[in-house]
Scaffold this motif. Structure first.
Motif, short mmCIF file in Angstrom:
data_model
loop_
_atom_site.label_atom_id
_atom_site.label_comp_id
_atom_site.label_asym_id
_atom_site.label_seq_id
_atom_site.Cartn_x
_atom_site.Cartn_y
_atom_site.Cartn_z
N ASP A 80 22.42 44.70 36.13
CA ASP A 80 23.86 44.78 36.31
C ASP A 80 24.19 44.96 37.79
N ASN A 130 27.59 45.18 39.05
CA ASN A 130 28.70 46.11 39.19
C ASN A 130 29.25 46.39 37.80
N GLY A 131 29.19 47.64 37.37
CA GLY A 131 29.67 47.99 36.05
C GLY A 131 31.10 48.49 36.05
N PHE A 132 31.77 48.37 37.18
CA PHE A 132 33.14 48.88 37.27
C PHE A 132 34.12 47.84 36.76
N ARG A 133 35.20 48.31 36.21
CA ARG A 133 36.25 47.41 35.75
C ARG A 133 37.27 47.24 36.86
N ASP A 134 38.06 46.20 36.79
CA ASP A 134 39.14 46.00 37.75
C ASP A 134 40.22 47.04 37.53
N ASP A 135 40.82 47.51 38.60
CA ASP A 135 41.93 48.45 38.50
C ASP A 135 43.15 47.74 37.95
N GLU A 136 43.74 48.33 36.93
CA GLU A 136 44.96 47.79 36.35
C GLU A 136 45.93 48.93 36.10
#
Length: 93
Positions: free
Chosen positions: A56, A58-64
């Motif tokens: 993996d 980047n396991g981060f999600r996009d900021d929303e």
């Protein structure tokens, strides 16, 4: 592990060890260092260098922007508050 190293570690950790404890610590640290030295015996020639064991990136999600709790609902049981936030005693000068 010699006595100078044990005394140095004792000073760094702000501990006061008995002679028996110093002897046990020297033995334990010696075993740990021997175990680490055994790693040098491993043949790692065919093992690719990795900075992380997983693929993996980047396991981060996009900021929303999302709806949050209603401010009034959150503040309704506050002991001290103003119109926007909790009010707490000052703890840092």
């Amino acid at each position: 592990m010699n006595n100078d190293t044990i005394s140095y570690l004792e000073e760094l950790s702000h501990l006061s060890l008995s002679d028996d404890e110093k002897g046990r610590l020297a033995g334990d640290l010696g075993k740990i260092l021997d175990g680490m030295a055994r790693l040098e015996e491993l043949d790692l020639a065919d093992v690719p260098e990795r900075s992380h064991p997983f693929d993996d990136v980047n396991g981060f999600r996009d900021d929303e922007v999302q709806a949050s709790w209603d401010r009034e609902l959150v503040l309704q049981n506050a002991a001290n508050r103003n119109s926007e936030m909790f009010v707490a005693p000052k703890t840092v000068e």
